[in-house]
Design a protein around this motif. Sequence first.
Motif, PDB file in Angstrom:
ATOM      1  N   GLU A 129       0.822  -1.211   0.000  1.00 44.39           N
ATOM      2  CA  GLU A 129       0.000   0.000   0.000  1.00 44.39           C
ATOM      3  C   GLU A 129       0.856   1.261   0.000  1.00 44.39           C
ATOM      4  O   GLU A 129       0.376   2.321  -0.391  1.00 44.39           O
ATOM      5  CB  GLU A 129      -0.946  -0.008   1.200  1.00 44.39           C
ATOM      6  N   ILE A 130       2.094   1.155   0.453  1.00 47.37           N
ATOM      7  CA  ILE A 130       3.038   2.274   0.366  1.00 47.37           C
ATOM      8  C   ILE A 130       3.909   2.028  -0.862  1.00 47.37           C
ATOM      9  O   ILE A 130       4.652   1.044  -0.917  1.00 47.37           O
ATOM     10  CB  ILE A 130       3.901   2.380   1.637  1.00 47.37           C
ATOM     11  N   GLU A 131       3.798   2.902  -1.861  1.00 51.10           N
ATOM     12  CA  GLU A 131       4.423   2.660  -3.161  1.00 51.10           C
ATOM     13  C   GLU A 131       5.436   3.732  -3.523  1.00 51.10           C
ATOM     14  O   GLU A 131       5.403   4.843  -2.994  1.00 51.10           O
ATOM     15  CB  GLU A 131       3.352   2.622  -4.259  1.00 51.10           C
ATOM     16  N   ASP A 132       6.329   3.355  -4.431  1.00 54.95           N
ATOM     17  CA  ASP A 132       7.270   4.336  -4.972  1.00 54.95           C
ATOM     18  C   ASP A 132       6.686   4.975  -6.228  1.00 54.95           C
ATOM     19  O   ASP A 132       5.696   4.503  -6.795  1.00 54.95           O
ATOM     20  CB  ASP A 132       8.628   3.687  -5.269  1.00 54.95           C
ATOM     21  N   ASP A 133       7.316   6.047  -6.665  1.00 52.84           N
ATOM     22  CA  ASP A 133       6.815   6.816  -7.803  1.00 52.84           C
ATOM     23  C   ASP A 133       6.774   5.979  -9.075  1.00 52.84           C
ATOM     24  O   ASP A 133       5.838   6.103  -9.880  1.00 52.84           O
ATOM     25  CB  ASP A 133       7.705   8.049  -8.015  1.00 52.84           C
ATOM     26  N   TRP A 134       7.742   5.095  -9.247  1.00 52.97           N
ATOM     27  CA  TRP A 134       7.801   4.316 -10.484  1.00 52.97           C
ATOM     28  C   TRP A 134       6.562   3.439 -10.652  1.00 52.97           C
ATOM     29  O   TRP A 134       5.910   3.465 -11.702  1.00 52.97           O
ATOM     30  CB  TRP A 134       9.061   3.460 -10.498  1.00 52.97           C
ATOM     31  N   ASN A 136       3.681   3.578  -8.992  1.00 54.69           N
ATOM     32  CA  ASN A 136       2.393   4.254  -8.841  1.00 54.69           C
ATOM     33  C   ASN A 136       2.102   5.243  -9.969  1.00 54.69           C
ATOM     34  O   ASN A 136       0.934   5.467 -10.313  1.00 54.69           O
ATOM     35  CB  ASN A 136       2.347   4.975  -7.496  1.00 54.69           C
ATOM     36  N   PHE A 137       3.162   5.826 -10.567  1.00 52.19           N
ATOM     37  CA  PHE A 137       2.944   6.855 -11.585  1.00 52.19           C
ATOM     38  C   PHE A 137       3.747   6.628 -12.871  1.00 52.19           C
ATOM     39  O   PHE A 137       3.170   6.443 -13.939  1.00 52.19           O
ATOM     40  CB  PHE A 137       3.303   8.239 -11.010  1.00 52.19           C
ATOM     41  N   PHE A 156       1.622  11.784   0.271  1.00 49.92           N
ATOM     42  CA  PHE A 156       3.037  11.424   0.222  1.00 49.92           C
ATOM     43  C   PHE A 156       3.546  11.126   1.632  1.00 49.92           C
ATOM     44  O   PHE A 156       3.099  11.728   2.611  1.00 49.92           O
ATOM     45  CB  PHE A 156       3.857  12.558  -0.406  1.00 49.92           C
ATOM     46  N   VAL A 157       4.481  10.205   1.731  1.00 49.96           N
ATOM     47  CA  VAL A 157       5.015   9.793   3.020  1.00 49.96           C
ATOM     48  C   VAL A 157       6.116  10.766   3.433  1.00 49.96           C
ATOM     49  O   VAL A 157       7.131  10.896   2.743  1.00 49.96           O
ATOM     50  CB  VAL A 157       5.557   8.354   2.949  1.00 49.96           C
ATOM     51  N   ASP A 162       8.869  10.743  -3.764  1.00 50.96           N
ATOM     52  CA  ASP A 162       9.070   9.440  -4.384  1.00 50.96           C
ATOM     53  C   ASP A 162       8.333   8.310  -3.673  1.00 50.96           C
ATOM     54  O   ASP A 162       8.265   7.199  -4.194  1.00 50.96           O
ATOM     55  CB  ASP A 162      10.565   9.098  -4.435  1.00 50.96           C
ATOM     56  N   ILE A 163       7.769   8.549  -2.470  1.00 49.21           N
ATOM     57  CA  ILE A 163       7.070   7.523  -1.712  1.00 49.21           C
ATOM     58  C   ILE A 163       5.700   8.061  -1.323  1.00 49.21           C
ATOM     59  O   ILE A 163       5.582   9.160  -0.789  1.00 49.21           O
ATOM     60  CB  ILE A 163       7.848   7.114  -0.447  1.00 49.21           C
ATOM     61  N   ALA A 164       4.654   7.272  -1.603  1.00 47.17           N
ATOM     62  CA  ALA A 164       3.298   7.729  -1.318  1.00 47.17           C
ATOM     63  C   ALA A 164       2.404   6.534  -1.033  1.00 47.17           C
ATOM     64  O   ALA A 164       2.740   5.385  -1.344  1.00 47.17           O
ATOM     65  CB  ALA A 164       2.736   8.529  -2.498  1.00 47.17           C
ATOM     66  N   LEU A 165       1.248   6.808  -0.409  1.00 47.75           N
ATOM     67  CA  LEU A 165       0.206   5.795  -0.316  1.00 47.75           C
ATOM     68  C   LEU A 165      -0.376   5.617  -1.715  1.00 47.75           C
ATOM     69  O   LEU A 165      -0.693   6.592  -2.392  1.00 47.75           O
ATOM     70  CB  LEU A 165      -0.883   6.233   0.658  1.00 47.75           C
TER      71      LEU A 165
END
Length: 341
Positions: A129-134, A136-137, A156-157, A162-165
């Motif tokens: 559930e916590i993802e990196d930019d690559w 997720n986007f 964003f975390v 670069d890290i977000a829910l």
Amino acid sequence: MKETIEQIQAQIADFRIENKEQLEQFRLQFINRKSVIAELLAGLKDIAPEDRKAVGAQLNNLKNAAQTRFDEAAAALENSASSFVAPPKDLTLPAIPFAQGTRHPLSLVRSEIIGIFERIGFNISEGPEIEDDWHNFTALNFPPNHPARDMQDTFFVEKNPDIALRTHTSSVQVRVMENSKPPIRTLSPGRVYRNEAISARAHCMFHQVEGLYIDRNVSFADLKQTLYYFVKELFGSDVKIRFRPSFFPFTEPSAEIDISCRICNGDGCQMCKHSGWVEIGGAGMVDPNVLNNCGINPEEYTGFAFGMGIERITNLKYQIRDLRLFTENDVRFLRQFTHIG
């Protein structure tokens, strides 16, 4: 003094000790530091010296008699407690009733959706559930200036860009494509997060289920027939479905999926904004850039993807007009689903 000692001896012998409370009363009266025997011992200094030795011996005997009576009574009470045998249990008696729990409506619908797609060959995939930019986007063809990357739309975390829910479970599909070779047929259910105001129609935390199919010669017609099958299985054969042209960064061409409103049956209500139609998700053919980003040759393979919110599906299936009910833990609401599923 002799008469006093004899009276106390009689009291010790006659004292009734049948429980722990009476045993404690005996201790306080005859053994405690402030007992009658202790007071007599303290008064030995006032006895004439020639009589003091004899009286002291009598008081010691009295003290020992009290202690002996106390020890015997305590042992008797302990033995009676340990020898107690509980009456046999009657196994023919009915069981003690207890409140029956219930599955959450979102869990019921999630399981039903998974079952429908499993019947046509989709397997289940999950991811963080916590993802990196690559994942997720970027891998999904989101440009650097896309609004979804803004702080106003994504959690964003620790303000780390670069890290977000994760904002969708499409990130799970990226991981599947990176680690699998076609043919791929997978379904990704899970919780997602978006920075939105909570209302009857939206929430900052909700659930999605997204599907992906990649193989040779996959067409938009395959996508439509898959979703026709799903909608009919979930809502019944009388439901109507339509596709509207749309745009998503990771699919081209893209479409939004509408079904006839199950709450007003097409007559118009708040849920369908008086149009008779309710959007349940988006879909389209996987963009070649996404395939390239995940190491799949778009010249050889094509695929389709779709996604929908489980809350919206549950709203329509059970005619629930406010999705905030799903997270309020109101037992009056949840008990309605005791006998469902």
